[in-house]
Design a protein around this motif. Structure first.
Motif, PDB file in Angstrom:
ATOM      1  N   LYS A   1       0.865  -1.208   0.691  1.00  0.00           N
ATOM      2  CA  LYS A   1       0.320  -0.003  -0.071  1.00  0.00           C
ATOM      3  C   LYS A   1       0.840   1.116   0.350  1.00  0.00           C
ATOM      4  CE  LYS A   1      -4.120   0.068   2.184  1.00  0.00           C
ATOM      5  NZ  LYS A   1      -5.256   0.212   2.596  1.00  0.00           N
ATOM      6  N   CYS A   2       0.204   1.599  -1.254  1.00  0.00           N
ATOM      7  CA  CYS A   2       1.781   3.502  -1.251  1.00  0.00           C
ATOM      8  C   CYS A   2       0.589   4.328  -1.645  1.00  0.00           C
ATOM      9  CB  CYS A   2       2.378   3.169  -2.388  1.00  0.00           C
ATOM     10  SG  CYS A   2       3.280   1.138  -2.635  1.00  0.00           S
ATOM     11  N   PRO A   3       1.036   5.418  -1.085  1.00  0.00           N
ATOM     12  CA  PRO A   3       0.522   7.211  -1.514  1.00  0.00           C
ATOM     13  C   PRO A   3       0.498   6.728  -2.783  1.00  0.00           C
ATOM     14  CG  PRO A   3       3.003   7.389  -0.999  1.00  0.00           C
ATOM     15  CD  PRO A   3       2.542   6.192  -0.847  1.00  0.00           C
ATOM     16  N   ALA A   4      -0.756   7.309  -2.948  1.00  0.00           N
ATOM     17  CA  ALA A   4      -0.595   8.077  -4.956  1.00  0.00           C
ATOM     18  C   ALA A   4      -0.373   9.439  -4.967  1.00  0.00           C
ATOM     19  CB  ALA A   4      -2.143   7.827  -4.840  1.00  0.00           C
ATOM     20  N   SER A   5      -0.116  10.138  -3.706  1.00  0.00           N
ATOM     21  CA  SER A   5       0.054  11.841  -3.758  1.00  0.00           C
ATOM     22  C   SER A   5       1.201  12.079  -2.899  1.00  0.00           C
ATOM     23  CB  SER A   5      -0.943  13.006  -3.848  1.00  0.00           C
ATOM     24  OG  SER A   5      -1.924  12.416  -2.456  1.00  0.00           O
ATOM     25  N   GLU A   6       1.235  13.470  -3.012  1.00  0.00           N
ATOM     26  CA  GLU A   6       3.046  13.760  -2.149  1.00  0.00           C
ATOM     27  C   GLU A   6       1.753  14.014  -0.346  1.00  0.00           C
ATOM     28  OE1 GLU A   6       6.371  13.925  -1.022  1.00  0.00           O
ATOM     29  OE2 GLU A   6       5.911  13.888  -2.841  1.00  0.00           O
TER      30      GLU A   6
ATOM     31  N   THR B   1       4.293  -4.218   7.411  1.00  0.00           N
ATOM     32  CA  THR B   1       5.486  -3.842   8.152  1.00  0.00           C
ATOM     33  C   THR B   1       5.863  -2.377   6.708  1.00  0.00           C
ATOM     34  OG1 THR B   1       5.852  -5.712   8.554  1.00  0.00           O
ATOM     35  CG2 THR B   1       8.269  -4.334   7.923  1.00  0.00           C
ATOM     36  N   LEU B   2       5.962  -1.061   7.539  1.00  0.00           N
ATOM     37  CA  LEU B   2       5.912  -0.032   6.871  1.00  0.00           C
ATOM     38  C   LEU B   2       7.799  -0.117   5.828  1.00  0.00           C
ATOM     39  CD1 LEU B   2       4.933   3.015   6.572  1.00  0.00           C
ATOM     40  CD2 LEU B   2       6.285   3.778   8.816  1.00  0.00           C
ATOM     41  N   HIS B   3       7.844   0.143   5.021  1.00  0.00           N
ATOM     42  CA  HIS B   3       9.453   0.343   4.454  1.00  0.00           C
ATOM     43  C   HIS B   3       9.049   1.647   3.950  1.00  0.00           C
ATOM     44  CE1 HIS B   3       9.783  -3.996   4.541  1.00  0.00           C
ATOM     45  NE2 HIS B   3       8.863  -4.006   4.055  1.00  0.00           N
ATOM     46  N   GLY B   4       9.236   2.826   4.443  1.00  0.00           N
ATOM     47  CA  GLY B   4       9.488   3.529   4.263  1.00  0.00           C
ATOM     48  C   GLY B   4       7.948   5.036   3.979  1.00  0.00           C
ATOM     49  N   SER B   5       7.801   5.314   2.825  1.00  0.00           N
ATOM     50  CA  SER B   5       6.030   5.426   2.824  1.00  0.00           C
ATOM     51  C   SER B   5       5.698   4.382   1.917  1.00  0.00           C
ATOM     52  CB  SER B   5       6.014   6.646   2.482  1.00  0.00           C
ATOM     53  OG  SER B   5       6.670   6.301   1.076  1.00  0.00           O
ATOM     54  N   SER B   6       5.153   3.049   2.260  1.00  0.00           N
ATOM     55  CA  SER B   6       5.206   2.150   1.874  1.00  0.00           C
ATOM     56  C   SER B   6       4.310   1.390   2.809  1.00  0.00           C
ATOM     57  CB  SER B   6       5.613   1.751   0.365  1.00  0.00           C
ATOM     58  OG  SER B   6       5.038   2.575  -0.391  1.00  0.00           O
ATOM     59  N   ILE B   7       3.339   0.362   2.919  1.00  0.00           N
ATOM     60  CA  ILE B   7       3.512  -0.518   3.588  1.00  0.00           C
ATOM     61  C   ILE B   7       3.337  -2.346   2.894  1.00  0.00           C
ATOM     62  CG2 ILE B   7       2.365  -1.345   5.394  1.00  0.00           C
ATOM     63  CD1 ILE B   7       0.832   1.242   5.712  1.00  0.00           C
TER      64      ILE B   7
END
Length: 307
Positions: free
Chosen positions: A32-37, A67-73
């Motif tokens: 799951k990643c951000p689709a915007s800043e 598990t959080l990796h930077g700004s992605s889970i």
């Protein structure tokens, strides 16, 4: 390696996420990643919500933690059906009793969670955008798992696993609204299937009306709503407000509950629509065959082959 991506473009920028599936010969994961800043901060709050929810529901549900990796889970992929899948499978087989049993079990689990009886002021202010309410207090979940609906719970024998915990809040959310949303989500997405199940033995009853469209549920599901301690009309307004909170878009259609119960045992328009679709496809197939024969004749006729 293969990957698929799904975006939530209809949300406000600060809530927009995208789900990416990675698969190789040994493992399959979901990110799951951000689709915007602006959504990066929203993503970072989700693991904390998952941990809080896991502790809260531990006697009733499991929670899929990422598990959080930077700004992605990163999440493990679980090839399991959801409660919604089970309900829809029963409806497709015209087994209303079994579909009702799945919802019975699901709602019983929600009702067995620890609750707090309070006036959910933060919910009313932030989500419902309501300055007044028609009750003094309500049974509430805290944390407020507002998106604890059949689509977001996977089934593995007696273990029911909550996924997609992004829409849970630290403040209290009425249990009645969570149960209402469970019925609402199925009624809206699978209305045609619900109508096709209506019969003399299994009538459907009006759930609510939106503009010129009427939404029905099986009569046996109506008790899930009548047992709630908050009016359906109130929760319809809350649902509209919640969608506006997420998307920023306000529905122009007024959702309303009928003054008295209205039942149907058949939906001729729906059946005719299905039949007309089948007839249309049949005519289309015939036209394709005629065109194929014409092309075959055109290409092989002697006068077209001679110089």
């Amino acid at each position: 390696m293969t990957n698929n991506m799904k975006k939530t473009i209809q949300r406000k920028p600060q809530f927009r996420t995208q789900v990416v599936t990675f698969e190789d010969s040994q493992h399959k994961s979901i990110y799951k990643c951000p689709a915007s800043e602006l959504a990066k901060e929203f993503i970072k709050t989700i693991p904390e919500k998952e941990q809080a929810n896991a502790e809260y529901v531990k006697d009733v549900f499991e929670v899929l933690n990422g598990t959080l990796h930077g700004s992605s889970i990163e999440y493990d992929y679980l090839p399991l059906p959801s409660v919604e899948d089970k309900v829809i499978e029963c409806l497709q087989k015209r087994r209303i009793d079994q579909a009702t049993k799945w919802l019975d079990d699901f709602i019983a689990r929600i009702n067995s969670l620890p609750v707090t009886k309070t006036l959910p002021i933060e919910f009313l202010t932030i989500i419902a955008r309501s300055e007044t309410c028609d009750f003094e207090s309500a049974r509430c979940l805290c944390p407020g798992l507002i998106d604890l609906i059949p689509r977001n719970v996977l089934c593995k024998n007696d273990n029911w696993i909550i996924i997609d915990n992004e829409w849970s809040f630290r403040f209290a959310v009425p249990v009645s609204f969570v149960i209402f949303r469970s019925i609402y989500s199925i009624a809206v997405l699978y209305q045609n299937l619900i109508r096709l199940n209506a019969s003399r033995n299994e009538p459907a009853v009006v759930f609510f009306k939106s503009g010129h469209k009427t939404y029905y549920i099986p009569l046996k599901w109506s008790r899930f709503l009548t047992q709630l301690d908050i009016r359906t009309s109130t929760m319809l307004r809350w649902e509209t407000a919640f969608q506006k909170y997420v998307t920023g878009i306000s529905s122009q259609l007024d959702k309303r509950v009928p003054d008295r119960p209205q039942c149907r045992t058949a939906f001729f328009c729906t059946n005719l629509f299905v039949r007309s679709k089948l007839t249309h496809l049949s005519l289309l197939r015939r036209a394709e065959k005629r065109a194929a024969r014409f092309i075959d004749t055109f290409c092989n006729h002697d006068r077209w082959l001679k110089p």
